[in-house]
Design a protein around this motif. Structure first.
Motif, PDB file in Angstrom:
ATOM      1  N   THR A  34      44.460  34.206  41.488  1.00 10.96           N
ATOM      2  CA  THR A  34      45.020  35.553  41.251  1.00 10.96           C
ATOM      3  C   THR A  34      43.926  36.617  41.074  1.00 10.96           C
ATOM      4  O   THR A  34      44.029  37.717  41.613  1.00 10.96           O
ATOM      5  CB  THR A  34      45.900  35.528  39.976  1.00 10.96           C
ATOM      6  OG1 THR A  34      46.882  34.509  40.115  1.00 10.96           O
ATOM      7  CG2 THR A  34      46.592  36.870  39.759  1.00 10.96           C
ATOM      8  N   CYS A  35      42.885  36.271  40.319  1.00  8.67           N
ATOM      9  CA  CYS A  35      41.876  37.273  39.940  1.00  8.67           C
ATOM     10  C   CYS A  35      40.925  37.652  41.070  1.00  8.67           C
ATOM     11  O   CYS A  35      40.160  38.604  40.932  1.00  8.67           O
ATOM     12  CB  CYS A  35      41.066  36.780  38.741  1.00  8.67           C
ATOM     13  SG  CYS A  35      42.067  36.593  37.262  1.00  8.67           S
ATOM     14  N   VAL A  53      37.804  27.195  33.831  1.00 14.15           N
ATOM     15  CA  VAL A  53      38.991  26.441  33.399  1.00 14.15           C
ATOM     16  C   VAL A  53      40.144  26.540  34.409  1.00 14.15           C
ATOM     17  O   VAL A  53      41.283  26.795  34.067  1.00 14.15           O
ATOM     18  CB  VAL A  53      39.457  26.830  31.967  1.00 14.15           C
ATOM     19  CG1 VAL A  53      38.375  26.512  30.965  1.00 14.15           C
ATOM     20  CG2 VAL A  53      39.881  28.280  31.830  1.00 14.15           C
ATOM     21  N   PHE A  55      40.541  28.626  36.972  1.00 15.45           N
ATOM     22  CA  PHE A  55      40.852  29.944  37.518  1.00 15.45           C
ATOM     23  C   PHE A  55      39.600  30.520  38.186  1.00 15.45           C
ATOM     24  O   PHE A  55      38.547  30.605  37.550  1.00 15.45           O
ATOM     25  CB  PHE A  55      41.334  30.901  36.407  1.00 15.45           C
ATOM     26  CG  PHE A  55      42.720  30.588  35.931  1.00 15.45           C
ATOM     27  CD1 PHE A  55      42.970  29.436  35.176  1.00 15.45           C
ATOM     28  CD2 PHE A  55      43.780  31.416  36.237  1.00 15.45           C
ATOM     29  CE1 PHE A  55      44.254  29.125  34.751  1.00 15.45           C
ATOM     30  CE2 PHE A  55      45.071  31.118  35.814  1.00 15.45           C
ATOM     31  CZ  PHE A  55      45.313  29.972  35.068  1.00 15.45           C
ATOM     32  N   MET A  57      37.255  33.258  39.098  1.00 16.12           N
ATOM     33  CA  MET A  57      37.063  34.538  38.402  1.00 16.12           C
ATOM     34  C   MET A  57      36.178  35.515  39.169  1.00 16.12           C
ATOM     35  O   MET A  57      36.148  36.697  38.854  1.00 16.12           O
ATOM     36  CB  MET A  57      36.466  34.310  37.008  1.00 16.12           C
ATOM     37  CG  MET A  57      37.316  33.467  36.074  1.00 16.12           C
ATOM     38  SD  MET A  57      38.975  34.118  35.810  1.00 16.12           S
ATOM     39  CE  MET A  57      38.583  35.656  35.031  1.00 16.12           C
TER      40      MET A  57
ATOM     41  N   PRO B 152      41.732  35.391  30.277  1.00 12.76           N
ATOM     42  CA  PRO B 152      42.604  35.696  31.423  1.00 12.76           C
ATOM     43  C   PRO B 152      43.405  34.476  31.876  1.00 12.76           C
ATOM     44  O   PRO B 152      44.568  34.614  32.254  1.00 12.76           O
ATOM     45  CB  PRO B 152      41.625  36.139  32.517  1.00 12.76           C
ATOM     46  CG  PRO B 152      40.372  36.494  31.821  1.00 12.76           C
ATOM     47  CD  PRO B 152      40.318  35.630  30.613  1.00 12.76           C
ATOM     48  N   SER B 153      42.792  33.282  31.845  1.00 15.30           N
ATOM     49  CA  SER B 153      43.502  32.092  32.322  1.00 15.30           C
ATOM     50  C   SER B 153      44.709  31.797  31.439  1.00 15.30           C
ATOM     51  O   SER B 153      45.779  31.443  31.941  1.00 15.30           O
ATOM     52  CB  SER B 153      42.558  30.887  32.371  1.00 15.30           C
ATOM     53  OG  SER B 153      41.991  30.639  31.111  1.00 15.30           O
ATOM     54  N   VAL B 205      34.216  39.448  33.468  1.00  9.56           N
ATOM     55  CA  VAL B 205      35.619  39.776  33.214  1.00  9.56           C
ATOM     56  C   VAL B 205      35.764  41.202  32.687  1.00  9.56           C
ATOM     57  O   VAL B 205      36.537  41.995  33.217  1.00  9.56           O
ATOM     58  CB  VAL B 205      36.249  38.771  32.214  1.00  9.56           C
ATOM     59  CG1 VAL B 205      37.655  39.212  31.814  1.00  9.56           C
ATOM     60  CG2 VAL B 205      36.284  37.377  32.815  1.00  9.56           C
ATOM     61  N   ASN B 263      36.501  42.540  36.095  1.00 12.07           N
ATOM     62  CA  ASN B 263      37.534  42.072  37.018  1.00 12.07           C
ATOM     63  C   ASN B 263      38.867  42.728  36.627  1.00 12.07           C
ATOM     64  O   ASN B 263      39.504  42.331  35.648  1.00 12.07           O
ATOM     65  CB  ASN B 263      37.642  40.545  36.951  1.00 12.07           C
ATOM     66  CG  ASN B 263      38.649  39.990  37.951  1.00 12.07           C
ATOM     67  OD1 ASN B 263      39.801  40.411  37.971  1.00 12.07           O
ATOM     68  ND2 ASN B 263      38.220  39.081  38.783  1.00 12.07           N
ATOM     69  N   VAL B 265      41.916  42.687  37.699  1.00 12.74           N
ATOM     70  CA  VAL B 265      43.131  41.856  37.628  1.00 12.74           C
ATOM     71  C   VAL B 265      43.172  41.111  36.287  1.00 12.74           C
ATOM     72  O   VAL B 265      44.215  41.046  35.619  1.00 12.74           O
ATOM     73  CB  VAL B 265      43.179  40.845  38.803  1.00 12.74           C
ATOM     74  CG1 VAL B 265      44.438  39.998  38.727  1.00 12.74           C
ATOM     75  CG2 VAL B 265      43.098  41.568  40.139  1.00 12.74           C
ATOM     76  N   SER B 266      42.020  40.571  35.876  1.00 16.15           N
ATOM     77  CA  SER B 266      41.951  39.860  34.596  1.00 16.15           C
ATOM     78  C   SER B 266      42.236  40.799  33.429  1.00 16.15           C
ATOM     79  O   SER B 266      42.976  40.463  32.503  1.00 16.15           O
ATOM     80  CB  SER B 266      40.552  39.273  34.371  1.00 16.15           C
ATOM     81  OG  SER B 266      40.230  38.386  35.377  1.00 16.15           O
TER      82      SER B 266
END
Lengths: 96, 380
Positions: A34-35, A53, A55, A57, B152-153, B205, B263, B265-266
């Protein structure tokens, strides 16, 4: 947990939930993209990403992926990540 | 020159070390009156010890190891609450493996698991979601732990659970953020900090803007750094050059990965799912304003604190003192070196940790224990 691990996106496995299959030093792993999906999911195939984890990034280039992997190996963190992945697979089956 | 074998580019390392020595000289720093640079991230702490950077750099430079190891700053009362949740018969408690050995007041999650609690070590919250799908008759709780690299996750997993209307998945949210403890340390009159090496992947992030206050309000340089030893040396040099030139700026040495705005989106996912707690307890540092995240009301169905009536401010007393003899707090704030703790390597080892700094490879004590005895020959 902090350092993440580089992997290469092999295929998009679920367009609806933004899941892809990544190759992490020969280990195939499901990752959420997604990111990093700014330019569309299909554009990600073949790209290198930094995975935290499960995802992705950040998109990185191949040289950066290799450098990061070397550093992770030197720190013993790559091994820890793989152990965490395998342990998680066992946990999913309730075999721990 | 043992270190030469360790570096990808020994010539560049040697050059950077010489430049660092030069600027340290220009600043007039000495062993007795050193420059104090804090590396915030636990990954950087690990790399500094692994590559012996603390020994290769001049005596006039001292690294202060920051609070950026999420396992190390996890208070015992949070561990107790994890154990309490995990021991509920209907619960499958899922956690990153790093948290398993952190001591609680009575036991660790590892001990609870040995006693029969259903605790699963997962690599990703994605796996916790999958466990919830496969076990509809069980309550799957994911322990949300970590800084902005993992927030974010967890947020995206909560959004996914909401879109699937999952009824048996919740998050015990103990996520924390990097900038508030830095502000707390800068406000501590006992701390002497001249500059910072900023975290690489956290900045990937959140971007670099959240550190602006360090330069603007406190007049201290900060350089966001990568994880290779060359990155770290380069970043230390950039901090020292700012000091020499009388500048205080936020610089980004790791621009090949870190965008200045992070980021987006995050950031959006985190804003959607979390809100800051008024205050949160850090092991060794105490309560810090706006330093923890909780799940917003709109996602309350996925908040284990509400679902099980447990968590921060509920039930157990907020503050639990450290075990007797444990000096983690003093080490965390740079007042003591790891080996100056009376329990170091005696009552506290990576196998049997007394304090949290000995648990994770990113903790200063564990890193010191693993690599502290390594003698590197000096350059030339």
């Amino acid at each position: 947990m902090c350092l993440g691990i580089p992997g290469q996106i092999v295929e998009i496995s679920d367009h609806e939930t933004n899941l892809a299959l990544a190759d992490v030093s020969g280990v195939r792993r499901k990752v959420n993209v997604t990111c990093v999906a700014g330019e569309g999911l299909d554009a990600l195939v073949g790209k290198w990403v930094l995975i935290h984890v499960g995802f992705a990034m950040a998109i990185i280039d191949e040289a950066e992926a290799k450098k990061t992997m070397d550093t992770l190996n030197a720190l013993g963190e790559a091994q820890e990540e793989f152990e965490a992945m395998f342990e998680s697979d066992r946990a999913m089956e309730g075999r721990t | 020159m043992k270190y030469a074998e360790e570096f990808r580019d020994p010539k560049a390392a040697k050059g950077l070390l010489a430049q660092i020595a030069q600027v340290i000289d220009e600043l007039g720093a000495t062993k007795e009156k050193p420059v104090h640079i804090m590396e915030i991230c636990g990954g950087h702490t690990h790399a500094i010890f692994r590559y012996g950077l603390d020994k290769l750099t001049p005596e006039g430079l001292e690294f202060i190891h920051g609070p950026g190891c999420p396992v190390c700053v996890l208070p015992m009362s949070r561990v107790d609450e994890c154990v309490e949740l995990a021991e509920r018969p209907e619960v499958i408690f899922t956690t990153f493996g790093d948290a398993m050995r952190v001591p609680g007041t009575k036991k660790s999650l590892l001990q609870a698991k040995a006693e029969g609690a259903d605790i699963r070590m997962v690599y990703s919250p994605l796996d916790a979601l999958e466990l919830a799908r496969r076990n509809p008759d069980r309550e799957v709780v994911f322990f949300g732990l970590g800084f902005e690299t993992t927030t974010p996750s967890t947020a995206l997993s909560i959004q996914q659970a909401a879109s699937e209307e999952m009824a048996n998945f919740s998050v015990f949210c103990n996520h924390i953020t990097v900038p508030p403890p830095i502000k707390a340390l800068l406000d501590d009159p006992h701390m002497i900090l001249d500059g910072f090496v900023g975290p690489g992947h956290v900045s990937m992030v959140i971007g670099v803007e959240p550190y602006r206050f360090i330069a603007r309000d406190y007049g201290k340089p900060i350089v966001v750094a990568g994880f290779e030893p060359i990155d770290l040396l380069q970043s230390v040099l950039m901090v020292l050059e700012q000091m020499r030139d009388g500048r205080a700026e936020v610089e980004n040495q790791y621009s090949r990965v870190v965008q200045d705005d992070g980021n987006p989106v995050s950031i959006a996912a985190c804003d959607d799912v979390y809100e800051p707690r008024p205050t949160f307890e850090w092991r060794g540092l105490g309560e810090i304003d706006s330093s923890g995240l909780r799940i917003r009301e709109k996602y309350v169905a996925f908040d284990a604190e509400t679902k099980f009536s447990i968590g921060y401010g509920k039930g157990a007393p907020r503050f639990v003192p450290e075990p007797e003899g444990c000096a983690c707090g003093d080490v965390m704030t740079g007042r003591l070196k790891p080996i100056q703790c009376p329990q170091f390597g005696k009552g506290c080892t990576p196998e049997m940790p007394l304090g949290a700094l000995m648990v994770s490879s990113e903790g200063a004590c564990a890193a010191y224990y693993q690599y502290g005895g390594v003698d590197l020959e000096p350059a030339e």
